[in-house]
Design a protein around this motif. Structure first.
Motif, PDB file in Angstrom:
ATOM      1  N   VAL A 159      50.187  61.435  61.618  1.00  0.00           N
ATOM      2  CA  VAL A 159      49.342  60.346  61.818  1.00  0.00           C
ATOM      3  C   VAL A 159      49.818  59.128  61.220  1.00  0.00           C
ATOM      4  O   VAL A 159      50.861  58.863  60.596  1.00  0.00           O
ATOM      5  N   PRO A 160      49.206  57.944  61.967  1.00  0.00           N
ATOM      6  CA  PRO A 160      49.376  56.489  61.553  1.00  0.00           C
ATOM      7  C   PRO A 160      48.711  56.729  60.131  1.00  0.00           C
ATOM      8  O   PRO A 160      47.538  57.228  60.078  1.00  0.00           O
ATOM      9  N   SER A 190      47.784  66.590  68.940  1.00  0.00           N
ATOM     10  CA  SER A 190      47.770  65.279  69.826  1.00  0.00           C
ATOM     11  C   SER A 190      46.932  64.365  69.156  1.00  0.00           C
ATOM     12  O   SER A 190      46.229  64.449  68.137  1.00  0.00           O
ATOM     13  N   SER A 191      46.470  63.249  69.845  1.00  0.00           N
ATOM     14  CA  SER A 191      45.704  62.231  69.261  1.00  0.00           C
ATOM     15  C   SER A 191      44.248  62.758  69.199  1.00  0.00           C
ATOM     16  O   SER A 191      43.654  62.560  68.040  1.00  0.00           O
ATOM     17  N   ARG A 192      43.821  63.520  69.908  1.00  0.00           N
ATOM     18  CA  ARG A 192      42.450  64.127  69.833  1.00  0.00           C
ATOM     19  C   ARG A 192      42.457  65.077  68.550  1.00  0.00           C
ATOM     20  O   ARG A 192      41.515  65.066  67.745  1.00  0.00           O
ATOM     21  N   GLY A 193      43.536  65.686  68.313  1.00  0.00           N
ATOM     22  CA  GLY A 193      43.485  66.719  67.043  1.00  0.00           C
ATOM     23  C   GLY A 193      43.628  65.811  65.866  1.00  0.00           C
ATOM     24  O   GLY A 193      43.077  66.286  64.945  1.00  0.00           O
ATOM     25  N   SER A 196      52.725  66.446  71.322  1.00  0.00           N
ATOM     26  CA  SER A 196      52.475  65.590  72.503  1.00  0.00           C
ATOM     27  C   SER A 196      51.246  64.777  72.313  1.00  0.00           C
ATOM     28  O   SER A 196      50.298  65.427  71.549  1.00  0.00           O
ATOM     29  N   PHE A 197      50.886  63.402  72.632  1.00  0.00           N
ATOM     30  CA  PHE A 197      49.772  62.632  72.793  1.00  0.00           C
ATOM     31  C   PHE A 197      48.650  63.542  73.561  1.00  0.00           C
ATOM     32  O   PHE A 197      47.600  63.350  73.391  1.00  0.00           O
ATOM     33  N   ASP A 198      49.319  64.316  74.677  1.00  0.00           N
ATOM     34  CA  ASP A 198      48.043  65.031  75.304  1.00  0.00           C
ATOM     35  C   ASP A 198      48.100  66.364  74.847  1.00  0.00           C
ATOM     36  O   ASP A 198      48.962  66.944  74.788  1.00  0.00           O
TER      37      ASP A 198
END
Length: 254
Positions: A187-188, A156-159, A135-137
């Motif tokens: 990842v992008p 998530s994005s943070r990770g 999840s992004f969250d």
């Protein structure tokens, strides 16, 4: 042990199935990807008003059908009356897991409301060992992992940000800490012009036993370049092209 990582990498991960001749995130799109030889499907889940996990990237069907009513405000019965094209309907997560018992699913839980229904569907279909949840969250991702002990997961994005930053530092313990509890780093290739996928990141991930998957790559030239760089997975809208590139790459001894 999760079977999500079989067969061994590198792998092609079909982003929302193969939506060349089928609507994205439908049973037909998944079937068309699997029929080509794909083993891994990427998808997304939201919750209906009656608490069912359904497969959709967006929180409504506006982009696909013009119907902008939020999924969270729609019952499953209402949603499944909508034709997405090619006689396809919004599938439930349980339906997809049941229909394709040999497929590996990469599941992005898109909302807090979808968390419990997604966990319930995975448990009901006894699919724990063949799903990867993310999840992004980060709070939502961790809740899913806690509810599904042993499930594969990516950050998530943070990770992702923490792992990318830690990979640039000469502190092995910090790099390992940033990847602790993860099985894949999805990842992008870059973010706002800053490279994310680098030889340093790939090396740091592999040292911790973590795979690196890059999204969303649709150019065959980019796919080959990333495979040569050492990534473990290509997440793509064009699984048909991805399989061709992977076959050529492996034939050449990559």
């Amino acid at each position: 042990m999760t079977s999500w990582f079989t067969p061994p990498a590198p792998r092609v991960i079909a982003h929302r199935g193969l939506a060349v001749g089928a609507p994205e995130n439908t049973l037909l799109a998944f079937l068309e990807a699997l029929a080509l030889g794909v083993t891994h499907l990427e998808t997304d889940v939201h919750a209906t008003s009656d608490g069912v996990a359904v497969i959709s990237h967006d929180p409504d069907l506006g982009r696909l059908t013009g119907r902008a009513t939020p999924i969270l405000q729609s019952s499953l019965a209402d949603l499944q009356r909508i034709d997405l094209g090619h006689d396809q309907r919004v599938p439930t997560l349980a339906e997809a897991l049941h229909a394709f018992p040999d497929a590996r699913f990469n599941i992005d839980i898109k909302s807090d409301e979808a968390l419990r229904p997604a966990v319930a569907a995975i448990e009901h279909e006894k699919a724990l060992d063949r799903v990867l949840v993310t999840s992004f969250d980060d709070t939502r991702r961790k809740a899913a992992v806690a509810a599904l002990p042993g499930v594969a997961t990516s950050p998530s994005s943070r990770g992702v940000v923490l792992a990318a930053l830690a990979a640039r530092l000469p502190l092995t313990a910090l790099r390992r800490r940033s990847l602790r509890g993860l099985h894949a780093l999805q990842v992008p290739e870059s973010f706002r012009g800053v490279p994310i996928v680098t030889p340093t990141l790939i090396r740091a991930a592999h040292e911790s036993g973590v795979e690196v998957h890059v999204w969303t790559i649709n150019s065959p030239a980019d796919m080959r370049r990333l495979l040569e760089l050492g990534v473990d997975g290509i997440i793509t809208d064009r699984a048909d092209l991805g399989l061709e590139v992977l076959d050529d790459f492996e034939t050449a001894g990559g």
